[in-house]
Design a protein around this motif. Structure first.
Motif, short mmCIF file in Angstrom:
data_model
loop_
_atom_site.label_atom_id
_atom_site.label_comp_id
_atom_site.label_asym_id
_atom_site.label_seq_id
_atom_site.Cartn_x
_atom_site.Cartn_y
_atom_site.Cartn_z
N ARG A 1 23.93 14.67 -9.95
CA ARG A 1 24.38 15.72 -10.87
C ARG A 1 24.26 15.31 -12.32
O ARG A 1 24.59 16.08 -13.21
CB ARG A 1 25.86 16.04 -10.62
CG ARG A 1 26.12 16.89 -9.41
CD ARG A 1 27.61 16.97 -9.18
NE ARG A 1 28.29 17.62 -10.29
CZ ARG A 1 28.64 18.90 -10.32
NH1 ARG A 1 28.39 19.66 -9.28
NH2 ARG A 1 29.25 19.41 -11.37
N TYR B 1 35.11 9.00 -8.76
CA TYR B 1 33.83 9.46 -8.24
C TYR B 1 33.69 9.21 -6.73
O TYR B 1 32.61 9.33 -6.18
CB TYR B 1 32.68 8.80 -9.00
CG TYR B 1 32.63 9.21 -10.46
CD1 TYR B 1 32.21 10.50 -10.81
CD2 TYR B 1 33.06 8.36 -11.46
CE1 TYR B 1 32.21 10.90 -12.14
CE2 TYR B 1 33.05 8.75 -12.79
CZ TYR B 1 32.62 10.02 -13.13
OH TYR B 1 32.61 10.41 -14.43
N LEU C 1 30.28 4.82 -13.83
CA LEU C 1 30.72 4.65 -12.44
C LEU C 1 31.43 3.33 -12.19
O LEU C 1 31.99 3.12 -11.12
CB LEU C 1 29.52 4.76 -11.51
CG LEU C 1 28.79 6.11 -11.55
CD1 LEU C 1 27.47 6.03 -10.80
CD2 LEU C 1 29.67 7.20 -10.95
N VAL D 1 25.70 12.30 -13.73
CA VAL D 1 26.69 11.34 -14.25
C VAL D 1 25.96 10.03 -14.58
O VAL D 1 25.20 9.52 -13.76
CB VAL D 1 27.80 11.09 -13.21
CG1 VAL D 1 28.72 9.97 -13.63
CG2 VAL D 1 28.58 12.37 -12.94
N ILE E 1 29.22 18.01 -3.17
CA ILE E 1 29.30 17.64 -4.59
C ILE E 1 28.08 18.15 -5.36
O ILE E 1 28.17 18.60 -6.48
CB ILE E 1 29.42 16.10 -4.73
CG1 ILE E 1 30.74 15.63 -4.11
CG2 ILE E 1 29.30 15.66 -6.19
CD1 ILE E 1 30.84 14.13 -3.93
N CYS E 2 26.92 18.06 -4.75
CA CYS E 2 25.66 18.40 -5.42
C CYS E 2 24.82 19.26 -4.49
O CYS E 2 23.94 18.76 -3.78
CB CYS E 2 24.92 17.10 -5.79
SG CYS E 2 23.36 17.39 -6.64
N HIS F 1 27.12 12.26 -7.39
CA HIS F 1 27.46 12.39 -8.82
C HIS F 1 26.30 11.94 -9.71
O HIS F 1 26.01 12.56 -10.73
CB HIS F 1 28.75 11.61 -9.12
CG HIS F 1 29.99 12.30 -8.63
ND1 HIS F 1 30.43 13.50 -9.13
CD2 HIS F 1 30.88 11.97 -7.65
CE1 HIS F 1 31.54 13.88 -8.50
NE2 HIS F 1 31.83 12.97 -7.58
#
Lengths: 269, 269, 269
Positions: free
Chosen positions: C150, C126, C157, C152, C27-28, C147
């Protein structure tokens, strides 16, 4: 920025895993290094194979998985690299990639098999200049993984082969009386027993509220969602995080409680 | 992107090694961190020295090696940093860098010695603002390593010294009857016994097919290439991956089989 | 380049921590990953809470701390994320963040409390697409941490909550006779006993050269600066690196010598 994972039985004391990382970073300074395990039981190739099997799906497809549990180091066992749509694998040809090789073998799926390439590592220009007879993780596998991470194509690293070692992966067996003999594939650090019954496989129908499991002389009734569905200290059957039926003890250690080991049998009705 | 390795006896449970990494990344966010070992036996400076010795050659020359096995923390033992063509070393002045210091000491090689600089770390502006008496790894050594990684010159970190602690490195001894007494330098996680006979040193001629080794009342005939040259369960002598004569048991644990420890003797004929 | 720390009871053998890293890097890809501990005693939430508490101050303020010691996984315990000026925390709502939550709770400091946000993680977009009942570290917490890394915002969430689980943090108690009962908060890998007497807290005046400590039937006179102030093998009281009064044995293991465990009492005069 390529990811390279490491799976070994080197332990964390002697610096062997760190040495492999030094070799990799000397060749490919940008590599992202992720330890899967350095605590595989010494020379337990099957344990390493299972750990890789459960981890690979959670890494990006281009990840390079370096695995060195290598009781035959220095003998004639071949060093290999395997490219599949799931990732690239580098290590000894001793069955350590059995789950991955079985998935892409033509026996299971001809189309998938066409997406896999295997080479015996023979091109010594991609190894360290002088190679020992006892530490191919450092001298062959780490430099090869680093060169792959830099973009060297698999085909450059050696000769194609099509007969890698694959050990038989345990499968449940049906008995004449209709009962199923399953096996313990793996025991994790919590003492949970991972069986060879897969939730997505042909035995999935065995997994339900009415399943009866006999294990080490005890009976478990029904498969639950999670530990919290039974009382503290009780045995519980549930579908584990890798999609296999597992047996655990809530807030306890099933392997120690039942005195069981990988390969031991359980019976399902 | 500087590499910093870490070698400690902190274990993996308490977060101490992670805390040092937090300190480093706060000062030098780009540092590449590589664990060599956090499972050095508590306060076993010699074990740490050996692990560093075998790992350093496999890292790029500019690597910073941070080593904290520090039974004298809080006492008058000096914190030091050492720059050599092999790398930069940061840690307590307690012998932990003995192998590296011996290699570059004028006793061995005057030209090499001129390439080495050693400072006592005295410039507190490169430490954490408040320093404890029990965790210099966090408060002194990690921040100093991070500042070195950012390019601060060694000379800025303290005062030059030329008398670092070097413990005597075991050497084989020749007996009046011509036999050689060697010593166990190190035992690795597989139970392999690393001796002080080096394949590149003055005793190299001892290593051959006709060598007779007496160890713990047993005799081993000949030095082999690898484990696979003997039967499972048998003792084998071979040249290990770091260039030392080693004794192992194929698929077994020589240290446990023979009940030996570092410092114990073996005899070669 | 966000830092994500990991604290779990997963051990180093099974690859579970590595799997969480695979999820995060998928994801990251730029996240910096730092292991705090994967050797928390199975299901020992208090031990994990203490390790986090001592490590967090040494990481940059924007660090994301992922903590998964989760005996209640699959039950109704909530998954949460907590944002504070010290860092962002992701894990189960079972007390694992007690020290951090207590620091920023309105009970202690109303201004600080206004800087803290807590959400129950409910936004499944997520998470990994299919979530198991036994490994939320992989399926919920790792992807949420990635997330956050990144960028978010926490508020995206889930739903705000204000009643997280905080377990009572042990505090010294004063006796009618004026003596103080303190407690062992934590035992580290060296066997050092960390007590609940803080050098910056209301009991700081207890720490001095004239303090008398009764522990397991033995008496210690005075608090020293460091181990080196007493003879080898002797008990020593000192202020540890995290600012708590500690009891150790020079070059030894106090927990084993005295046969004590977390929660056990000591008496100060």
């Amino acid at each position: 920025m390529a990811i390279i994972t490491l799976t070994t039985d080197f332990g964390n004391a002697d610096g062997y895993a760190g040495i492999m990382k030094g070799v990799i970073l000397s060749i490919c300074p940008d590599a992202r290094l992720v330890d899967l395990s350095h605590a595989i039981e010494p020379q337990n190739v099957r344990q390493a194979a299972f750990v890789l099997h459960t981890a690979v799906p959670y890494f990006p497809a281009g990840t390079i998985h370096l695995a060195v549990v290598d009781p035959g180091v220095g003998s004639r066992r071949r060093p290999i690299a395997v490219q599949t749509p799931s990732g690239i694998f580098v290590g000894p040809d001793n069955g350590i990639f059995s789950f991955i090789l079985a998935e892409f073998s033509s026996h299971h799926n001809l189309t998938a098999a066409r997406t896999m390439s295997i080479v015996e590592l023979t091109r010594m220009e991609y190894w360290l200049p002088s190679s020992s007879h006892t530490f191919h993780g450092r001298d062959i596998f780490a430099p090869v993984a680093a060169h792959l991470a830099r973009g060297v194509p698999l085909a450059n690293l050696g000769e194609p082969i099509d007969d890698p070692v694959i050990f038989p992966i345990p499968q449940p067996e049906i008995q004449p009386d209709g009962r199923i003999i399953a096996h313990i594939l793996h025991i994790d650090r919590f003492g949970n027993l991972v069986t060879d019954i897969q939730v997505t496989g042909p035995w999935a129908s065995l997994i339900g509220a009415r399943t009866i499991i006999e294990i080490a002389g005890k009976r478990i009734l029904g498969v639950h969602q999670t530990f919290a569905d039974v009382a503290v200290g009780e045995l519980v059957a549930y579908v584990g995080s890798s999609g296999y039926l597992e047996i655990g003890v809530r807030h306890g250690n099933a392997a120690m409680t039942l005195n069981l080991r990988p390969g031991d049998k359980i019976i399902l009705e």
